[in-house]
Design a protein around this motif. Structure first.
Motif, PDB file in Angstrom:
ATOM      1  N   THR A  99      30.330  59.020  16.093  1.00  7.27           N
ATOM      2  CA  THR A  99      28.894  58.886  16.299  1.00  7.27           C
ATOM      3  C   THR A  99      28.412  59.675  17.502  1.00  7.27           C
ATOM      4  N   GLY A 100      29.322  60.135  18.327  1.00  8.33           N
ATOM      5  CA  GLY A 100      28.932  60.853  19.538  1.00  8.33           C
ATOM      6  C   GLY A 100      28.618  59.926  20.692  1.00  8.33           C
ATOM      7  N   GLY A 101      28.843  58.625  20.538  1.00  3.58           N
ATOM      8  CA  GLY A 101      28.575  57.660  21.600  1.00  3.58           C
ATOM      9  C   GLY A 101      29.640  57.723  22.683  1.00  3.58           C
ATOM     10  N   ARG A 102      29.261  57.272  23.853  1.00  2.00           N
ATOM     11  CA  ARG A 102      30.195  57.276  24.969  1.00  2.00           C
ATOM     12  C   ARG A 102      31.105  56.058  24.912  1.00  2.00           C
ATOM     13  N   ASN A 103      32.350  56.257  25.272  1.00  2.00           N
ATOM     14  CA  ASN A 103      33.297  55.161  25.396  1.00  2.00           C
ATOM     15  C   ASN A 103      33.145  54.540  26.777  1.00  2.00           C
ATOM     16  N   ILE A 104      33.334  53.240  26.846  1.00  2.07           N
ATOM     17  CA  ILE A 104      33.170  52.523  28.104  1.00  2.07           C
ATOM     18  C   ILE A 104      34.487  51.853  28.451  1.00  2.07           C
ATOM     19  N   ASN A 105      35.001  52.142  29.649  1.00  3.09           N
ATOM     20  CA  ASN A 105      36.209  51.458  30.094  1.00  3.09           C
ATOM     21  C   ASN A 105      35.888  50.681  31.372  1.00  3.09           C
ATOM     22  N   ILE A 106      36.294  49.415  31.369  1.00  2.00           N
ATOM     23  CA  ILE A 106      36.028  48.511  32.484  1.00  2.00           C
ATOM     24  C   ILE A 106      37.367  47.961  32.960  1.00  2.00           C
ATOM     25  N   LYS A 107      37.630  48.165  34.255  1.00  2.00           N
ATOM     26  CA  LYS A 107      38.867  47.666  34.860  1.00  2.00           C
ATOM     27  C   LYS A 107      38.502  46.751  36.022  1.00  2.00           C
ATOM     28  N   VAL A 108      38.938  45.497  35.929  1.00  2.00           N
ATOM     29  CA  VAL A 108      38.696  44.540  36.992  1.00  2.00           C
ATOM     30  C   VAL A 108      40.060  44.047  37.470  1.00  2.00           C
ATOM     31  N   GLY A 109      40.437  44.454  38.653  1.00  2.00           N
ATOM     32  CA  GLY A 109      41.719  44.046  39.221  1.00  2.00           C
ATOM     33  C   GLY A 109      41.477  43.371  40.561  1.00  2.00           C
ATOM     34  N   ARG A 110      42.000  42.168  40.702  1.00  2.00           N
ATOM     35  CA  ARG A 110      41.755  41.431  41.928  1.00  2.00           C
ATOM     36  C   ARG A 110      43.058  40.867  42.463  1.00  2.00           C
ATOM     37  N   PRO A 111      43.711  41.564  43.425  1.00  2.00           N
ATOM     38  CA  PRO A 111      44.883  40.964  44.056  1.00  2.00           C
ATOM     39  C   PRO A 111      44.455  40.067  45.221  1.00  2.00           C
ATOM     40  N   ILE A 112      44.997  38.859  45.259  1.00  2.00           N
ATOM     41  CA  ILE A 112      44.692  37.913  46.332  1.00  2.00           C
ATOM     42  C   ILE A 112      46.012  37.508  46.975  1.00  2.00           C
ATOM     43  N   HIS A 113      46.102  37.730  48.282  1.00  2.00           N
ATOM     44  CA  HIS A 113      47.316  37.372  49.010  1.00  2.00           C
ATOM     45  C   HIS A 113      46.940  36.438  50.149  1.00  2.00           C
ATOM     46  N   VAL A 114      47.633  35.295  50.212  1.00  2.23           N
ATOM     47  CA  VAL A 114      47.395  34.311  51.257  1.00  2.23           C
ATOM     48  C   VAL A 114      48.701  34.096  52.014  1.00  2.23           C
ATOM     49  N   TYR A 115      48.614  34.321  53.317  1.00  3.43           N
ATOM     50  CA  TYR A 115      49.793  34.091  54.169  1.00  3.43           C
ATOM     51  C   TYR A 115      49.934  32.601  54.444  1.00  3.43           C
ATOM     52  N   ASN A 116      51.139  32.080  54.178  1.00  8.60           N
ATOM     53  CA  ASN A 116      51.455  30.672  54.419  1.00  8.60           C
ATOM     54  C   ASN A 116      52.575  30.624  55.441  1.00  8.60           C
ATOM     55  N   ARG A 117      52.224  30.320  56.702  1.00  3.45           N
ATOM     56  CA  ARG A 117      53.253  30.370  57.739  1.00  3.45           C
ATOM     57  C   ARG A 117      54.314  29.294  57.545  1.00  3.45           C
ATOM     58  N   ALA A 118      54.006  28.232  56.816  1.00  2.00           N
ATOM     59  CA  ALA A 118      55.022  27.211  56.530  1.00  2.00           C
ATOM     60  C   ALA A 118      56.118  27.771  55.631  1.00  2.00           C
ATOM     61  N   ALA A 119      55.836  28.822  54.881  1.00  2.00           N
ATOM     62  CA  ALA A 119      56.833  29.436  54.009  1.00  2.00           C
ATOM     63  C   ALA A 119      57.479  30.666  54.649  1.00  2.00           C
ATOM     64  N   ASP A 120      57.067  31.002  55.879  1.00  2.00           N
ATOM     65  CA  ASP A 120      57.602  32.178  56.589  1.00  2.00           C
ATOM     66  C   ASP A 120      58.881  31.796  57.292  1.00  2.00           C
ATOM     67  N   PRO A 121      60.044  32.318  56.855  1.00  2.67           N
ATOM     68  CA  PRO A 121      61.305  31.960  57.508  1.00  2.67           C
ATOM     69  C   PRO A 121      61.400  32.496  58.940  1.00  2.67           C
ATOM     70  N   ASN A 122      60.588  33.476  59.301  1.00  3.32           N
ATOM     71  CA  ASN A 122      60.632  34.065  60.635  1.00  3.32           C
ATOM     72  C   ASN A 122      59.647  33.425  61.615  1.00  3.32           C
ATOM     73  N   PHE A 123      58.838  32.483  61.132  1.00  5.42           N
ATOM     74  CA  PHE A 123      57.900  31.812  62.027  1.00  5.42           C
ATOM     75  C   PHE A 123      58.694  30.924  62.999  1.00  5.42           C
ATOM     76  N   PRO A 124      58.387  30.952  64.312  1.00  2.00           N
ATOM     77  CA  PRO A 124      59.213  30.260  65.304  1.00  2.00           C
ATOM     78  C   PRO A 124      59.477  28.781  65.021  1.00  2.00           C
ATOM     79  N   PHE A 125      58.507  28.052  64.517  1.00  2.00           N
ATOM     80  CA  PHE A 125      58.718  26.621  64.276  1.00  2.00           C
ATOM     81  C   PHE A 125      59.509  26.328  63.021  1.00  2.00           C
ATOM     82  N   ASN A 126      59.712  27.354  62.167  1.00  2.00           N
ATOM     83  CA  ASN A 126      60.457  27.159  60.913  1.00  2.00           C
ATOM     84  C   ASN A 126      61.950  27.429  61.067  1.00  2.00           C
ATOM     85  N   LYS A 127      62.347  28.004  62.222  1.00  2.00           N
ATOM     86  CA  LYS A 127      63.767  28.313  62.423  1.00  2.00           C
ATOM     87  C   LYS A 127      64.515  27.050  62.793  1.00  2.00           C
ATOM     88  N   LYS A 128      65.702  26.920  62.231  1.00  2.00           N
ATOM     89  CA  LYS A 128      66.521  25.726  62.499  1.00  2.00           C
ATOM     90  C   LYS A 128      67.633  26.049  63.443  1.00  2.00           C
TER      91      LYS A 128
END
Length: 128
Positions: A99-128
């Motif tokens: 038909t000669g119409g334009r193609n439409i491409n839509i990309k939605v990418g959302r990376p979300i990263h949350v630092y949790n110091r309780a899960a950080d083995p190098n955090f000073p209070f987490n070392k045993k």
């Protein structure tokens, strides 16, 4: 008499104009649509996230009226998260009818990263 002819002329033009207007307006042409939605959520003990979202969207040269939708979700809660996502979309044609119409491409990418110091083995209070 002239007023009656003028009124008749205006009435004729107004009543015929809806029939003529479509010939002056451009035709609608539909292409194809590809939509990709990728969400990555990581809650870990790393200060930097390790996430990637690779999306490829391709269309047939004769694509008309087709659509493709892809949705991906990744969730990780750990001491260290690595998330990799790859999406490949292909929208096919319509038997040689373009038909000669334009193609439409839509990309939605959302990376979300949350630092949790309780899960950080190098955090000073987490070392045993």
């Amino acid at each position: 008499m002239n007023l009656k002819l003028l009124s008749l002329g205006i009435f004729s033009v107004v009543s015929v104009s809806p029939l003529l207007m479509p010939s002056f307006t451009p035709k609608a042409a539909a292409g194809c649509v590809a939509v990709d939605v990728g969400v990555q959520v990581a809650v870990d003990g790393s200060r930097t996230g390790s996430q990637s979202n690779n999306v490829s969207q391709r269309f047939d040269p004769n694509c008309s009226g087709g659509s493709a939708t892809s949705v991906g979700r990744q969730v990780c809660v750990s001491t260290k998260c690595e998330q990799r996502r790859t999406s490949d979309q292909y929208v096919g044609g319509n038997g040689g009818y373009n038909t000669g119409g334009r193609n439409i491409n839509i990309k939605v990418g959302r990376p979300i990263h949350v630092y949790n110091r309780a899960a950080d083995p190098n955090f000073p209070f987490n070392k045993k």
